[in-house]
Design a protein around this motif. Structure first.
Motif, mmCIF file in Angstrom:
data_model
loop_
_atom_site.group_PDB
_atom_site.id
_atom_site.type_symbol
_atom_site.label_atom_id
_atom_site.label_comp_id
_atom_site.label_asym_id
_atom_site.label_seq_id
_atom_site.Cartn_x
_atom_site.Cartn_y
_atom_site.Cartn_z
ATOM 1 N N LEU A 75 0.821 -1.212 0.000
ATOM 2 C CA LEU A 75 0.000 0.000 0.000
ATOM 3 C C LEU A 75 0.854 1.261 0.000
ATOM 4 O O LEU A 75 0.326 2.363 0.118
ATOM 5 C CB LEU A 75 -0.926 0.004 1.224
ATOM 6 C CG LEU A 75 -1.935 -1.144 1.282
ATOM 7 C CD1 LEU A 75 -2.830 -0.983 2.497
ATOM 8 C CD2 LEU A 75 -2.776 -1.205 0.028
ATOM 9 N N GLY A 76 2.159 1.116 -0.083
ATOM 10 C CA GLY A 76 3.000 2.297 -0.256
ATOM 11 C C GLY A 76 3.692 2.744 1.012
ATOM 12 O O GLY A 76 4.723 2.199 1.399
ATOM 13 N N ALA A 77 3.140 3.719 1.706
ATOM 14 C CA ALA A 77 3.826 4.402 2.799
ATOM 15 C C ALA A 77 4.132 3.470 3.972
ATOM 16 O O ALA A 77 3.456 2.491 4.207
ATOM 17 C CB ALA A 77 2.993 5.580 3.284
ATOM 18 N N SER A 78 5.170 3.830 4.737
ATOM 19 C CA SER A 78 5.575 3.030 5.894
ATOM 20 C C SER A 78 5.447 3.870 7.159
ATOM 21 O O SER A 78 4.355 4.259 7.533
ATOM 22 C CB SER A 78 7.010 2.543 5.701
ATOM 23 O OG SER A 78 7.407 1.745 6.781
ATOM 24 N N SER A 79 6.600 4.210 7.820
ATOM 25 C CA SER A 79 6.522 4.932 9.088
ATOM 26 C C SER A 79 5.983 6.347 8.920
ATOM 27 O O SER A 79 5.478 6.943 9.865
ATOM 28 C CB SER A 79 7.905 4.995 9.737
ATOM 29 O OG SER A 79 8.806 5.645 8.861
ATOM 30 N N TYR A 80 6.110 6.883 7.719
ATOM 31 C CA TYR A 80 5.490 8.174 7.449
ATOM 32 C C TYR A 80 4.682 8.064 6.166
ATOM 33 O O TYR A 80 5.211 7.604 5.166
ATOM 34 C CB TYR A 80 6.548 9.274 7.284
ATOM 35 C CG TYR A 80 5.926 10.619 6.942
ATOM 36 C CD1 TYR A 80 5.397 11.434 7.939
ATOM 37 C CD2 TYR A 80 5.818 11.034 5.611
ATOM 38 C CE1 TYR A 80 4.804 12.650 7.622
ATOM 39 C CE2 TYR A 80 5.224 12.248 5.296
ATOM 40 C CZ TYR A 80 4.712 13.047 6.298
ATOM 41 O OH TYR A 80 4.111 14.250 5.997
ATOM 42 N N PRO A 81 3.401 8.397 6.142
ATOM 43 C CA PRO A 81 2.633 9.019 7.228
ATOM 44 C C PRO A 81 1.925 8.013 8.139
ATOM 45 O O PRO A 81 1.025 8.411 8.884
ATOM 46 C CB PRO A 81 1.613 9.854 6.463
ATOM 47 C CG PRO A 81 1.351 9.067 5.225
ATOM 48 C CD PRO A 81 2.637 8.388 4.872
ATOM 49 N N SER A 82 2.292 6.758 8.075
ATOM 50 C CA SER A 82 1.724 5.728 8.967
ATOM 51 C C SER A 82 0.205 5.608 8.839
ATOM 52 O O SER A 82 -0.502 5.422 9.829
ATOM 53 C CB SER A 82 2.097 6.028 10.432
ATOM 54 O OG SER A 82 3.490 5.954 10.605
ATOM 55 N N LYS A 83 -0.263 5.780 7.653
ATOM 56 C CA LYS A 83 -1.698 5.598 7.414
ATOM 57 C C LYS A 83 -1.906 5.327 5.921
ATOM 58 O O LYS A 83 -1.006 5.554 5.104
ATOM 59 C CB LYS A 83 -2.483 6.850 7.824
ATOM 60 C CG LYS A 83 -2.162 8.076 7.007
ATOM 61 C CD LYS A 83 -2.963 9.284 7.467
ATOM 62 C CE LYS A 83 -2.619 10.515 6.627
ATOM 63 N NZ LYS A 83 -3.363 11.705 7.071
ATOM 64 N N VAL A 84 -3.062 4.826 5.598
ATOM 65 C CA VAL A 84 -3.423 4.595 4.196
ATOM 66 C C VAL A 84 -3.960 5.903 3.625
ATOM 67 O O VAL A 84 -4.888 6.501 4.170
ATOM 68 C CB VAL A 84 -4.482 3.484 4.076
ATOM 69 C CG1 VAL A 84 -4.897 3.306 2.617
ATOM 70 C CG2 VAL A 84 -3.939 2.176 4.631
ATOM 71 N N ILE A 85 -3.366 6.357 2.530
ATOM 72 C CA ILE A 85 -3.757 7.629 1.919
ATOM 73 C C ILE A 85 -5.169 7.513 1.348
ATOM 74 O O ILE A 85 -5.536 6.502 0.752
ATOM 75 C CB ILE A 85 -2.765 8.011 0.803
ATOM 76 C CG1 ILE A 85 -1.341 8.087 1.361
ATOM 77 C CG2 ILE A 85 -3.158 9.343 0.165
ATOM 78 C CD1 ILE A 85 -1.147 9.127 2.425
ATOM 79 N N LYS A 86 -5.954 8.569 1.529
ATOM 80 C CA LYS A 86 -7.305 8.602 0.971
ATOM 81 C C LYS A 86 -7.261 8.432 -0.542
ATOM 82 O O LYS A 86 -6.402 9.000 -1.208
ATOM 83 C CB LYS A 86 -7.974 9.937 1.297
ATOM 84 C CG LYS A 86 -9.025 9.843 2.367
ATOM 85 C CD LYS A 86 -9.716 11.173 2.559
ATOM 86 C CE LYS A 86 -10.572 11.115 3.804
ATOM 87 N NZ LYS A 86 -11.248 12.400 4.061
ATOM 88 N N GLY A 87 -8.190 7.639 -1.059
ATOM 89 C CA GLY A 87 -8.264 7.431 -2.495
ATOM 90 C C GLY A 87 -7.446 6.248 -2.977
ATOM 91 O O GLY A 87 -7.421 5.969 -4.178
#
Length: 206
Positions: free
Chosen positions: A147-159
């Motif tokens: 899903l891409g991101a790791s420790s930053y931003p530590s969340k699943v990006i909207k969309g």
């Protein structure tokens, strides 16, 4: 008039003037009844409300029964407004295909796409999947992957494109050509596909 309501009958194909076989959609458009006329002075904008498809009175609420009675009409299953209307039509008038469209007109068609329930990323977004099961892969052919991101931003990006409910959305197709009109049968034939299942409501806008 700048629109009419109809019911999707199905798809077929016809030959155009050049002899080319063209896929098209058959729509039963109208007859519709004007169930309300809104004006700038009383409602703040100009519009007419069209009713399409008869409905049993026992399945209609009392307020709606009174609403349709004002137009001297039986209860209607579908009611849709067409904004910025300016014309000679009055409450209770019947709207037919020939009042709105001619062969060769360009129209926009609005429908509700087929609902397909909860689907994975391959069916929903066209992901290719892994393609094979070599190099230690196990049951990953149709998985979404990272899903891409790791420790930053530590969340699943909207969309983010992920699995989820597919279909059942309002879809507008623009610039469809009216190929044939069979006024005596209230049948309209437009070029190309129209969203929705057979028997579903469609809105034809001029």
């Amino acid at each position: 008039m700048n629109g009419i309501l109809g019911r999707k009958v199905g798809m077929t194909s016809i030959y155009d003037e050049s002899g080319k076989n063209v896929a098209c959609t058959v729509i039963e458009a109208g007859p519709c009844v004007i169930t309300q006329v809104k004006t700038q002075s009383s409602d703040g904008y100009n519009a007419i409300q069209l009713g399409f498809g008869d409905k049993k009175e026992k399945n209609t609420t009392k307020p709606l029964q009174g609403h349709f009675a004002k137009a001297n009409s039986v209860p209607k299953r579908h009611v849709v407004e067409f904004r910025d209307f300016s014309g000679e039509k009055e409450l209770g008038d019947e709207i037919l295909i020939e009042d709105v469209l001619l062969e060769g007109d360009i129209v926009n068609v609005v429908g509700t796409s087929k609902g397909k329930g909860f689907q994975g990323v391959v069916k929903r977004h066209g992901f290719a999947g892994v393609g094979d099961a070599t190099h230690g892969q196990h049951n990953r052919q149709r998985a979404p992957g990272s899903l891409g991101a790791s420790s930053y931003p530590s969340k699943v990006i909207k969309g983010m494109r992920m699995a989820g409910r597919t279909g059942g959305d309002r879809v507008k197709l623009k610039n469809l050509r009216v190929l044939k009109i069979h006024a005596e049968q209230n049948i309209l034939v437009v070029k190309g596909a129209v969203p929705g299942h057979k028997g579903s409501l469609v809105i034809i806008e001029k």
